[in-house]
Design an enzyme around this catalytic site. Structure first.
Site, PDB file in Angstrom:
ATOM      1  CG  HIS A  24      -2.192   0.841   1.098  1.00  0.00           C
ATOM      2  ND1 HIS A  24      -2.509   1.404  -0.236  1.00  0.00           N
ATOM      3  CD2 HIS A  24      -3.387   0.910   1.813  1.00  0.00           C
ATOM      4  CE1 HIS A  24      -3.655   2.004  -0.023  1.00  0.00           C
ATOM      5  NE2 HIS A  24      -4.052   1.733   1.164  1.00  0.00           N
ATOM      6  CG  ASP A  64      -2.847   5.209  -4.389  1.00  0.00           C
ATOM      7  OD1 ASP A  64      -2.388   4.868  -3.301  1.00  0.00           O
ATOM      8  OD2 ASP A  64      -2.943   5.907  -4.898  1.00  0.00           O
TER       9      ASP A  64
END
Length: 453
Positions: A424, A428
């Site tokens: 992450h 995204d």
């Protein structure tokens, strides 16, 4: 001594090899002097070869004759092979012991490194001698491992004659049995008084642990044993923990209807195997769909390097394969230009190497994306761990018939849950979800690959 005429001696001499002057020879074991000639026989080890020196007074200038051969038992030193650049040392596991006879190219040891196992074959047939490294010891490239004495086939010792078993003793003469009476004896008279009941047994002594009863021990051993982890397992544990400590891992899920893939496979599997020589599996549709989705979302194919993002224009997909020694991840390179047949061939090749333990370091080096298929073991759901230095991994699971809604109707379809774990820090949620949806559409309807939509 025996004298020969020059003509007969010359015929004898012509059959002997030449000895060049000034050449050092072994010690003399026998010598026979002939007329104007000397024939000598030299021995080295268990082999002997004659040579002849002829005097110049009979046959002109002196000629020396000799022969060359590999004499005696040769002893060689077996060395460890060179390692890859990323591997510095390994642990050796001997599969033979000192004094064993081995054939040429027979495996005598195995070196376990962080990434793969290296087999050590015998350079020639012979008997293993001294071992320079103990079992389980550390080895580096080019060091001496053991000695081997080059010999021929092992000589079989004549079997000793077994001692003759003594004959069984003659049966002993049994005493004659008394004749059976014709009339049975009368039964004994019953007593007039009733039988007395036996006395009750004495109470058991109290247990020695203060009155608490000890349950009987169950069957089986409660022993423990410790086994040293091999280098591959240690390396896997270290890499997985590093991945958890480095990446900000997040997992998103989806489900795929496998009806079209199963129908295509059942329809063309026989023709596919007849033409290409291997079966059509379920991995090739997912590998091809992943390459298609990586081209659509290049951020998933990228990686963080310090303060920079490295975008890779090529797609090398790692395929996780479980082996008895641990998990290995061979790489299929340049998948973006492959079709189903080429992908299946590459998967079969690396899978066979993984099962036979012949994977090289180069086969597992690199990779930009990983696919792990836990469905072959029956896994229904799971969250895979990223394979560093990659940024995402796709987890496949078992195909299970489930009721799903199709155009307002409930139907039973073969469904598979898929999971995408991603870093992450780089990827995204939007890109991750779109990436997984692209894989879903390409697997459910391969026409998407042809139309590039």
């Amino acid at each position: 001594m025996m004298a020969l005429r020059p003509s007969r001696l010359l015929s004898k001499v012509k059959s002997l090899p030449l000895i060049r002057s000034g050449r050092e020879v072994p010690r003399v074991c026998s010598q026979v002097t002939l007329q104007n000639a000397a024939v000598r026989s030299y021995v080295w080890g268990s082999y002997s070869r004659p040579f002849c020196m002829v005097q110049s007074s009979t046959f002109g200038p002196v000629r020396t004759l000799h022969t060359t051969a590999i004499l005696g038992d040769e002893e060689r030193t077996v060395k460890s092979p060179p390692f890859a650049e990323s591997v510095s040392e390994g642990d050796i596991k001997w599969q033979k012991k000192t004094g064993d006879y081995v054939k040429e190219d027979e495996v005598i040891a195995e070196i376990e490194t962080d990434k793969t196992s290296i087999l050590i074959p015998a350079p020639a047939a012979g008997i293993l001698g001294e071992f320079f490294v103990p079992d389980g010891g550390k080895v580096t490239a080019g060091i001496d491992l053991c000695k081997i004495k080059i010999t021929g086939a092992p000589t079989q010792q004549p079997s000793k004659p077994t001692a003759a078993t003594p004959p069984p003793p003659p049966p002993s003469k049994q005493a004659p049995t008394p004749p059976i009476p014709k009339v049975a004896p009368p039964p004994p008279a019953l007593p007039n008084q009733p039988f007395a009941s036996p006395p009750p047994p004495p109470p058991p002594p109290p247990p020695p642990n203060g009155g608490l009863a000890v349950p009987p021990s169950s069957e089986g051993s409660r022993e423990e044993k410790r086994v040293k982890m091999n280098r591959m397992r240690l390396r896997i544990a270290q890499r997985l923990k590093d991945a958890q400590n480095t990446n900000a891992m997040l997992t998103t899920f989806n489900e795929i209807d496998m009806s079209n893939v199963i129908e295509m496979r059942n329809k063309y599997k026989d023709e596919f195997q007849k033409k290409h020589g291997y079966k059509l599996g379920f991995m090739s549709p997912f590998v091809r769909a992943a390459a298609f989705a990586l081209q659509d979302q290049p951020i998933v194919n990228a990686v963080i390097d310090g303060s920079e993002i490295v975008y890779r224009e090529y797609i090398d997909i790692s395929v996780a394969v479980a082996t008895p020694k641990g998990l290995v991840v061979p790489v299929i390179r340049d998948v973006q230009g492959m079709n189903y047949a080429a992908i299946e061939k590459a998967i079969n090749d690396v899978g066979e190497k993984a099962r036979t333990g012949t994977l090289a370091i180069e086969d597992m080096d690199g990779g930009t994306f990983t696919i792990s298929n836990g469905g072959v073991f029956g896994s229904m759901f799971g969250t895979p761990i990223i394979n560093p230095p990659q940024s995402a991994i796709l987890g496949m699971h078992a195909i299970i018939d489930r009721p799903v809604a199709i155009k307002g109707k409930v139907e039973i379809r073969p469904m598979m849950y898929v999971a995408l774990t991603y870093d992450h820090r780089l990827i995204d949620g939007r890109e991750a979800v779109l990436f997984l949806r692209k894989i879903k559409s390409a697997v459910e309807d391969p026409t998407v690959l042809l139309l590039d939509v």
